[in-house]
Design a protein around this motif. Structure first.
Motif, short mmCIF file in Angstrom:
data_model
loop_
_atom_site.label_atom_id
_atom_site.label_comp_id
_atom_site.label_asym_id
_atom_site.label_seq_id
_atom_site.Cartn_x
_atom_site.Cartn_y
_atom_site.Cartn_z
N TYR A 102 88.32 64.66 -17.92
CA TYR A 102 89.05 64.33 -16.67
C TYR A 102 88.14 63.57 -15.70
O TYR A 102 88.54 62.54 -15.14
CB TYR A 102 89.54 65.65 -16.07
CG TYR A 102 90.39 65.56 -14.83
CD1 TYR A 102 91.76 65.29 -14.90
CD2 TYR A 102 89.84 65.80 -13.56
CE1 TYR A 102 92.55 65.26 -13.75
CE2 TYR A 102 90.62 65.76 -12.42
CZ TYR A 102 91.98 65.49 -12.52
OH TYR A 102 92.76 65.46 -11.38
N ASN B 12 100.10 58.01 -11.58
CA ASN B 12 99.87 59.37 -11.07
C ASN B 12 99.72 60.37 -12.21
O ASN B 12 99.14 61.45 -12.02
CB ASN B 12 101.06 59.72 -10.16
CG ASN B 12 101.24 61.20 -9.94
OD1 ASN B 12 100.56 61.80 -9.13
ND2 ASN B 12 102.16 61.81 -10.68
N TYR C 106 93.69 75.93 -10.07
CA TYR C 106 93.11 76.34 -8.79
C TYR C 106 92.57 77.77 -8.84
O TYR C 106 93.10 78.63 -9.55
CB TYR C 106 94.18 76.31 -7.69
CG TYR C 106 94.42 74.97 -7.02
CD1 TYR C 106 93.91 73.78 -7.53
CD2 TYR C 106 95.17 74.91 -5.85
CE1 TYR C 106 94.16 72.57 -6.89
CE2 TYR C 106 95.42 73.70 -5.21
CZ TYR C 106 94.92 72.54 -5.74
OH TYR C 106 95.17 71.35 -5.12
N ASP D 211 107.20 59.56 -17.87
CA ASP D 211 106.56 60.87 -18.08
C ASP D 211 106.77 61.28 -19.54
O ASP D 211 107.68 60.79 -20.21
CB ASP D 211 107.17 61.93 -17.15
CG ASP D 211 106.22 63.09 -16.87
OD1 ASP D 211 105.67 63.18 -15.75
OD2 ASP D 211 106.00 63.92 -17.79
N THR E 256 101.28 72.30 -7.11
CA THR E 256 101.91 71.61 -8.25
C THR E 256 101.60 72.42 -9.51
O THR E 256 100.71 73.29 -9.49
CB THR E 256 101.31 70.20 -8.43
OG1 THR E 256 99.95 70.34 -8.87
CG2 THR E 256 101.35 69.37 -7.17
N1 LIG Z 1 96.93 69.12 -8.11
C1 LIG Z 1 95.82 68.80 -7.46
O1 LIG Z 1 95.27 69.59 -6.69
C2 LIG Z 1 95.20 67.45 -7.63
C3 LIG Z 1 93.94 67.22 -7.04
C4 LIG Z 1 93.37 65.97 -7.20
C5 LIG Z 1 94.03 64.98 -7.88
N2 LIG Z 1 95.23 65.23 -8.44
C6 LIG Z 1 95.88 64.16 -9.19
O2 LIG Z 1 97.19 63.97 -8.71
C7 LIG Z 1 98.05 63.55 -9.78
C8 LIG Z 1 99.27 64.44 -9.85
O3 LIG Z 1 98.83 65.77 -10.04
P1 LIG Z 1 99.83 67.00 -10.12
O4 LIG Z 1 99.08 68.13 -9.53
O5 LIG Z 1 101.17 66.62 -9.63
O6 LIG Z 1 99.84 67.19 -11.71
P2 LIG Z 1 100.95 67.83 -12.69
O7 LIG Z 1 100.25 68.27 -13.93
O8 LIG Z 1 101.75 68.84 -11.96
O9 LIG Z 1 101.84 66.56 -13.00
C9 LIG Z 1 101.32 65.51 -13.83
C10 LIG Z 1 102.44 64.81 -14.53
O10 LIG Z 1 101.84 63.92 -15.49
C11 LIG Z 1 102.58 64.02 -16.70
N3 LIG Z 1 101.79 63.72 -17.89
C12 LIG Z 1 100.76 64.44 -18.40
N4 LIG Z 1 100.39 63.94 -19.58
C13 LIG Z 1 101.18 62.86 -19.81
C14 LIG Z 1 101.28 61.94 -20.90
N5 LIG Z 1 100.51 62.04 -21.98
N6 LIG Z 1 102.20 60.95 -20.81
C15 LIG Z 1 103.02 60.87 -19.74
N7 LIG Z 1 102.98 61.72 -18.71
C16 LIG Z 1 102.08 62.71 -18.74
C17 LIG Z 1 103.02 65.48 -16.75
O11 LIG Z 1 104.09 65.69 -17.64
C18 LIG Z 1 103.37 65.74 -15.29
O12 LIG Z 1 104.71 65.45 -15.01
C19 LIG Z 1 97.17 63.58 -11.04
O13 LIG Z 1 96.68 62.29 -11.30
C20 LIG Z 1 96.04 64.49 -10.66
O14 LIG Z 1 94.87 64.21 -11.40
C21 LIG Z 1 95.83 66.44 -8.33
#
Ligand SMILES: NC(=O)c1ccc[n+]([C@@H]2O[C@H](COP(=O)([O-])OP(=O)(O)OC[C@H]3O[C@@H](n4cnc5c(N)ncnc54)[C@H](O)[C@@H]3O)[C@@H](O)[C@H]2O)c1
Length: 247
Positions: free
Chosen positions: A157, A92, A200, A39, A193
């Motif tokens: 995205y 992820n 959202y 991360d 999250t």
């Molecule tokens: N939250 C939702 O409702 C939702 C819906 C559909 C898909 N997703 C997908 O699920 C996954 C997790 O989502 P989340 O809600 O936990 O997101 P989040 O933003 O809470 O967590 C994402 C993590 O990725 C890390 N990250 C971001 N940029 C980075 C970089 N340049 N290098 C390394 N790490 C990096 C962040 O530091 C964070 O810890 C993502 O791929 C997201 O697209 C989430």
């Protein structure tokens, strides 16, 4: 592969510092897995690693900016050198900054795309030979509704998530003879999250659930090979209910 058999197996997990990735890290820690946590948030990543250790797993915190190709290459090499061949790679990490076509610059577009898609390629290539040599493995990219539909202000995205779907389809075909399962997996339900807090609507926030409820799906993925499920766009919420009920 049973929960017992996952003990000591290696997982490479990106975006592990918070949100869904942090919940998956805990679930792998509880099963005694060795987890390479990647991360950009170094401090929170150390906390996540301590948490995995306190739950009975082994953890290696590897801070890196996954928009940087060299840094991504470096961490995947280090993960394999220190922990061995991964049973599972979960990409992820993602960044979603809502900006319209009028607002977004090329560097901003590139950054989001590189975290989502370029890193998916580099990380998968980084584990591919090791998984072949180990007789198989499992790769999953976190998908989204944005992987199959367009949404306003998701100029980077959306193409990133669509691109992951395409990469998954190719690698699932190429992985079949080596017993490497390659899938995408979408949460399938509103999850609470930091990304959701930022993006959202109030309506979605009313129904969001703890991402820990999805983790049985990711434990299941850690044990599969190409004959089980590959080339699919999975729904974590539904899969978690199914494998949770079966387990
Ligand atoms: N939250 C939702 O409702 C939702 C819906 C559909 C898909 N997703 C997908 O699920 C996954 C997790 O989502 P989340 O809600 O936990 O997101 P989040 O933003 O809470 O967590 C994402 C993590 O990725 C890390 N990250 C971001 N940029 C980075 C970089 N340049 N290098 C390394 N790490 C990096 C962040 O530091 C964070 O810890 C993502 O791929 C997201 O697209 C989430």
């Amino acid at each position: 592969m049973s929960a017992k058999e996952l003990r000591g197996q290696v997982a490479v997990l990106t975006g592990a510092a918070q949100g869904l990735g942090r919940a998956i890290a805990r679930a792998y820690g509880e099963r005694g897995m060795k987890v390479a946590l990647i991360d950009i948030m170094a401090d929170r990543l150390e906390e996540a690693a301590d948490e995995v250790r306190s739950l009975g797993g082994e953890a290696l915190a590897l801070p890196a900016d996954l928009s940087d190709a060299k840094a991504t290459q470096r961490v995947i090499e280090e993960a394999l050198a220190r922990l061995g061949a991964p049973r599972i790679l979960i990409h992820n990490a993602a960044l979603l900054k809502q900006r319209s076509m009028l607002e977004i610059s090329l560097p901003q577009w590139r950054r989001e795309l590189d975290i989502i898609l370029q890193a998916a390629f580099i990380l998968s290539k980084g584990v591919w030979q090791a998984m072949i040599d180990a007789g198989g493995g499992s790769i999953a990219y976190l998908s989204s509704g944005s992987g199959i539909k367009g949404f306003a202000a998701e100029v980077a995205y959306c193409p990133g998530k669509h691109g992951q779907e395409g990469l998954m389809k190719v690698l699932a075909i190429e992985g079949q003879p080596y017993n490497i399962a390659v899938n995408t997996i979408t949460p399938g339900i509103a999850i609470h999250t930091p990304m959701s807090e930022a993006n959202y609507t109030e309506e979605h926030k009313r129904d969001w659930v703890d991402p820990a409820l999805l983790t049985p799906a990711f434990v299941y993925l850690a044990g599969i090979g190409a004959a089980d499920v590959s080339g699919e766009r999975l729904n974590a919420w539904e899969l978690a209910q199914r494998v949770g009920a079966e387990g």
